[in-house]
Design an enzyme around this catalytic site. Structure first.
Site, PDB file in Angstrom:
ATOM      1  N   ASP A 161      33.966  16.346 -27.343  1.00  4.35           N
ATOM      2  CA  ASP A 161      33.421  17.394 -28.203  1.00  4.35           C
ATOM      3  C   ASP A 161      32.135  16.831 -28.783  1.00  4.35           C
ATOM      4  OD1 ASP A 161      32.725  19.166 -30.176  1.00  4.35           O
ATOM      5  OD2 ASP A 161      34.669  19.168 -31.186  1.00  4.35           O
ATOM      6  N   SER A 204      17.050  23.147 -22.804  1.00  6.03           N
ATOM      7  CA  SER A 204      16.600  24.141 -23.758  1.00  6.03           C
ATOM      8  C   SER A 204      16.769  25.504 -23.085  1.00  6.03           C
ATOM      9  CB  SER A 204      15.145  23.871 -24.155  1.00  6.03           C
ATOM     10  OG  SER A 204      14.665  24.867 -25.023  1.00  6.03           O
ATOM     11  N   TYR A 241      20.716  31.679 -31.391  1.00  6.47           N
ATOM     12  CA  TYR A 241      20.658  30.889 -30.160  1.00  6.47           C
ATOM     13  C   TYR A 241      19.241  30.355 -29.957  1.00  6.47           C
ATOM     14  CZ  TYR A 241      20.536  29.671 -25.226  1.00  6.47           C
ATOM     15  OH  TYR A 241      20.358  28.991 -24.041  1.00  6.47           O
ATOM     16  N   LYS A 283      17.584  26.406 -29.813  1.00 12.83           N
ATOM     17  CA  LYS A 283      16.766  25.888 -28.723  1.00 12.83           C
ATOM     18  C   LYS A 283      15.335  25.570 -29.169  1.00 12.83           C
ATOM     19  CE  LYS A 283      20.016  25.948 -25.645  1.00 12.83           C
ATOM     20  NZ  LYS A 283      20.576  24.661 -25.146  1.00 12.83           N
TER      21      LYS A 283
END
Length: 272
Positions: free
Chosen positions: A56, A134, A148, A152
């Site tokens: 993880d 990315s 999101y 990135k």
């Protein structure tokens, strides 16, 4: 001597596809994921070349222990592919605190922890290549994908700085920016916030712009990734797919035009 690749998010999508391709090319692969059961077949076929490990990436202590285990097992870590991550769909008002934090924990902080653990090993070796996953959405952003994109965008800024920091140690950094591909990114791997009806038109208008022509075939990325890994002078940034560059170019042309139109006011704000 075979080079060793450490890859996160190896259980499906790009991660599993690239893991198998690397094994076929003779690389040693430390393939990590939260659930590694999907790697059983590869483990049987490439016994001794693959080291599947549950990981993880949001657990920093576990990350450092896992990286050290890989170093002890294979003797080196030559290439890092920070691939673990997922998409979160929803407008900002719809995103919950837990969803936002978990998105950043996985897509950004997880990448930070793995990179921090691997850099000292590569620095001592005097060589290495760090590949950060990315997205084209790390350069531009669309409605319902703001968090999101934020994760990135953070990867982009961090990795550009990292490239300058480690260049003198023989470590190279590449930021890979795929457009959408027919992986599970937008399906089983994705998470969606509870929708508010008031944003239905926003969703409808955005998804109407999408088409199958903009979605790439995952298997087609394999030759590009292998060429990237084997390049003596890899680029800092690399698009994957044909949709990303035109979208980003259009967006940046608009940005430059707007900045230029406000340049007089901006310059006056300098004060001298």
């Amino acid at each position: 001597m075979a080079k060793t690749v450490f890859i996160t998010g190896a259980s499906r999508g790009f991660g599993k596809l690239w893991t198998e391709a690397l094994l076929q090319k003779g690389y040693n692969v430390a393939a990590t994921a939260r659930n590694i059961s999907s790697l059983d077949e590869l483990a049987d076929k490439y016994n001794g070349k693959i080291l599947p490990l549950e990981l993880d990436v949001t657990d920093r202590n576990s990350v450092f222990k896992t990286v050290e285990r890989v170093k002890e097992h294979f003797g080196s870590i030559d290439i890092l592919i920070n691939n673990a991550g997922y998409g979160l769909f929803g407008t900002l008002e719809e995103n919950t605190e837990e969803e936002v934090r978990q998105q950043m924990e996985t897509n950004f902080f997880g990448l930070v922890w793995v990179t921090q653990a691997v850099v000292p090993i590569m620095r001592e070796q005097g060589r290495g290549h760090i590949i950060q996953l990315s997205s084209a959405l790390g350069l531009i952003s669309f409605p319902t994908l703001g968090v999101y994109s934020a994760s990135k965008f953070a990867v982009e800024g961090l990795s550009e700085s990292l490239a300058a920091e480690v260049k003198g140690f023989g470590i190279k950094v590449t930021i890979v920016e795929p457009n959408e591909f027919s992986t599970e990114w937008g399906g089983a791997s994705a998470k969606s916030s509870s929708a508010l009806p008031v944003y239905e038109n926003v969703r409808t208008e955005f998804f109407a712009l999408l088409s199958d022509d903009l979605v790439g075939i995952p298997e087609a990325t394999v030759p590009a990734v292998l060429k990237l890994i084997e390049s003596k002078n890899p680029p800092l940034r690399l698009f994957l797919g044909k949709a990303g560059f035109p979208m980003v170019k259009y967006a940046y042309e608009n940005r430059f035009s707007e900045w230029e139109s406000w340049s007089e006011i901006a310059n006056a704000a300098h004060g001298k």
